[in-house]
Scaffold this motif. Structure first.
Motif, PDB file in Angstrom:
ATOM      1  N   CYS A  48       0.840  -1.200   0.000  1.00  0.00           N
ATOM      2  CA  CYS A  48       0.000   0.000   0.000  1.00  0.00           C
ATOM      3  C   CYS A  48       0.872   1.245   0.000  1.00  0.00           C
ATOM      4  CB  CYS A  48      -0.904   0.028   1.232  1.00  0.00           C
ATOM      5  SG  CYS A  48      -2.101  -1.305   1.293  1.00  0.00           S
ATOM      6  N   ARG A  49       0.429   2.259  -0.691  1.00  0.00           N
ATOM      7  CA  ARG A  49       1.077   3.571  -0.629  1.00  0.00           C
ATOM      8  C   ARG A  49      -0.009   4.590  -0.340  1.00  0.00           C
ATOM      9  NH1 ARG A  49       0.769   6.760  -5.308  1.00  0.00           N
ATOM     10  NH2 ARG A  49      -0.231   5.680  -7.029  1.00  0.00           N
ATOM     11  N   THR A  50       0.353   5.626   0.403  1.00  0.00           N
ATOM     12  CA  THR A  50      -0.618   6.635   0.800  1.00  0.00           C
ATOM     13  C   THR A  50      -0.249   7.977   0.185  1.00  0.00           C
ATOM     14  OG1 THR A  50       0.608   7.107   2.825  1.00  0.00           O
ATOM     15  CG2 THR A  50      -1.175   5.499   2.979  1.00  0.00           C
ATOM     16  N   VAL A  51      -1.280   8.758  -0.124  1.00  0.00           N
ATOM     17  CA  VAL A  51      -1.109  10.088  -0.696  1.00  0.00           C
ATOM     18  C   VAL A  51      -2.034  11.032   0.071  1.00  0.00           C
ATOM     19  CG1 VAL A  51      -1.392  11.508  -2.761  1.00  0.00           C
ATOM     20  CG2 VAL A  51      -0.577   9.163  -2.970  1.00  0.00           C
ATOM     21  N   VAL A  52      -1.492  12.193   0.490  1.00  0.00           N
ATOM     22  CA  VAL A  52      -2.285  13.215   1.154  1.00  0.00           C
ATOM     23  C   VAL A  52      -2.360  14.415   0.227  1.00  0.00           C
ATOM     24  CG1 VAL A  52      -2.442  14.744   3.150  1.00  0.00           C
ATOM     25  CG2 VAL A  52      -1.624  12.421   3.444  1.00  0.00           C
ATOM     26  N   ASP A  53      -3.591  14.833  -0.059  1.00  0.00           N
ATOM     27  CA  ASP A  53      -3.813  15.990  -0.919  1.00  0.00           C
ATOM     28  C   ASP A  53      -4.749  16.937  -0.167  1.00  0.00           C
ATOM     29  OD1 ASP A  53      -3.904  17.730  -3.057  1.00  0.00           O
ATOM     30  OD2 ASP A  53      -5.484  16.616  -4.100  1.00  0.00           O
ATOM     31  N   ALA A  57      -7.043  12.031   2.218  1.00  0.00           N
ATOM     32  CA  ALA A  57      -5.998  11.004   2.237  1.00  0.00           C
ATOM     33  C   ALA A  57      -6.490   9.797   1.454  1.00  0.00           C
ATOM     34  CB  ALA A  57      -5.671  10.598   3.661  1.00  0.00           C
ATOM     35  N   THR A  58      -5.607   9.227   0.636  1.00  0.00           N
ATOM     36  CA  THR A  58      -5.958   8.083  -0.191  1.00  0.00           C
ATOM     37  C   THR A  58      -4.873   7.023  -0.056  1.00  0.00           C
ATOM     38  OG1 THR A  58      -7.010   9.571  -1.769  1.00  0.00           O
ATOM     39  CG2 THR A  58      -6.566   7.339  -2.523  1.00  0.00           C
ATOM     40  N   ALA A  59      -5.301   5.759   0.041  1.00  0.00           N
ATOM     41  CA  ALA A  59      -4.374   4.625   0.049  1.00  0.00           C
ATOM     42  C   ALA A  59      -4.642   3.784  -1.187  1.00  0.00           C
ATOM     43  CB  ALA A  59      -4.555   3.798   1.308  1.00  0.00           C
ATOM     44  N   TYR A  60      -3.576   3.461  -1.903  1.00  0.00           N
ATOM     45  CA  TYR A  60      -3.659   2.600  -3.070  1.00  0.00           C
ATOM     46  C   TYR A  60      -2.995   1.273  -2.708  1.00  0.00           C
ATOM     47  CZ  TYR A  60      -4.441   7.103  -5.306  1.00  0.00           C
ATOM     48  OH  TYR A  60      -4.928   8.343  -5.633  1.00  0.00           O
ATOM     49  N   GLU A  99      -8.664   0.934  -3.535  1.00  0.00           N
ATOM     50  CA  GLU A  99      -8.374   2.343  -3.291  1.00  0.00           C
ATOM     51  C   GLU A  99      -9.282   2.796  -2.148  1.00  0.00           C
ATOM     52  OE1 GLU A  99      -8.892   6.505  -5.692  1.00  0.00           O
ATOM     53  OE2 GLU A  99      -8.221   4.759  -6.810  1.00  0.00           O
ATOM     54  N   THR A 101     -10.271   5.981   0.482  1.00  0.00           N
ATOM     55  CA  THR A 101     -10.168   7.426   0.613  1.00  0.00           C
ATOM     56  C   THR A 101     -10.986   7.886   1.811  1.00  0.00           C
ATOM     57  OG1 THR A 101      -9.944   7.646  -1.767  1.00  0.00           O
ATOM     58  CG2 THR A 101     -10.528   9.616  -0.565  1.00  0.00           C
TER      59      THR A 101
END
Length: 124
Positions: A48-53, A57-60, A99, A101
């Motif tokens: 898993c990788r996480t992105v904060v915008d 927050a979203t985990a793929y 995914e 979110t």
């Protein structure tokens, strides 16, 4: 007579060597074998990788393993009055993708993904 002295000096050298040799109790580190620790079986967790915008927050997550992994996204919000969020668990099957979110009202402090590999799911 020289033979007696030679024999006596050899006997003294052997005696001194035997009694002066260190024993396991006198060594600074014990020479006893270490107790065996049980080997843990490998855990098959999705990558898993996480992105904060901003406040989102979203985990793929992708599961390359032959067993199912249950993943959850956890979001900790920065403001004291903003409620932290834990997503519902999502089962990511073999060779599957998910995914997840969630969001805060304002800033995101930390994001992480928890894993719960399901037992007896490989090959079914």
């Amino acid at each position: 007579m020289p033979t007696t002295w030679r024999f006596a000096s050899a006997l003294i050298a052997v005696t001194v060597t035997l009694f002066a040799a260190p024993t396991a109790a006198s060594l600074p580190y014990s020479q006893e074998p270490l107790p065996r620790t049980p080997v843990k079986p490998p855990t098959y967790e999705a990558d898993c990788r996480t992105v904060v915008d901003g406040s989102r927050a979203t985990a793929y997550c992708h599961n390359p393993y032959p067993s199912t992994d249950r993943v959850r996204l956890h979001v900790e919000c920065d403001r004291w009055w903003d409620i932290d969020v834990d997503s519902a668990p999502v089962e990511v099957g073999p060779a599957d993708y998910a995914e997840l979110t969630d969001r805060c009202w304002k800033e995101v402090r930390t994001v992480w993904v928890s894993h719960q590999p399901l037992k007896d799911s490989a090959g079914t």
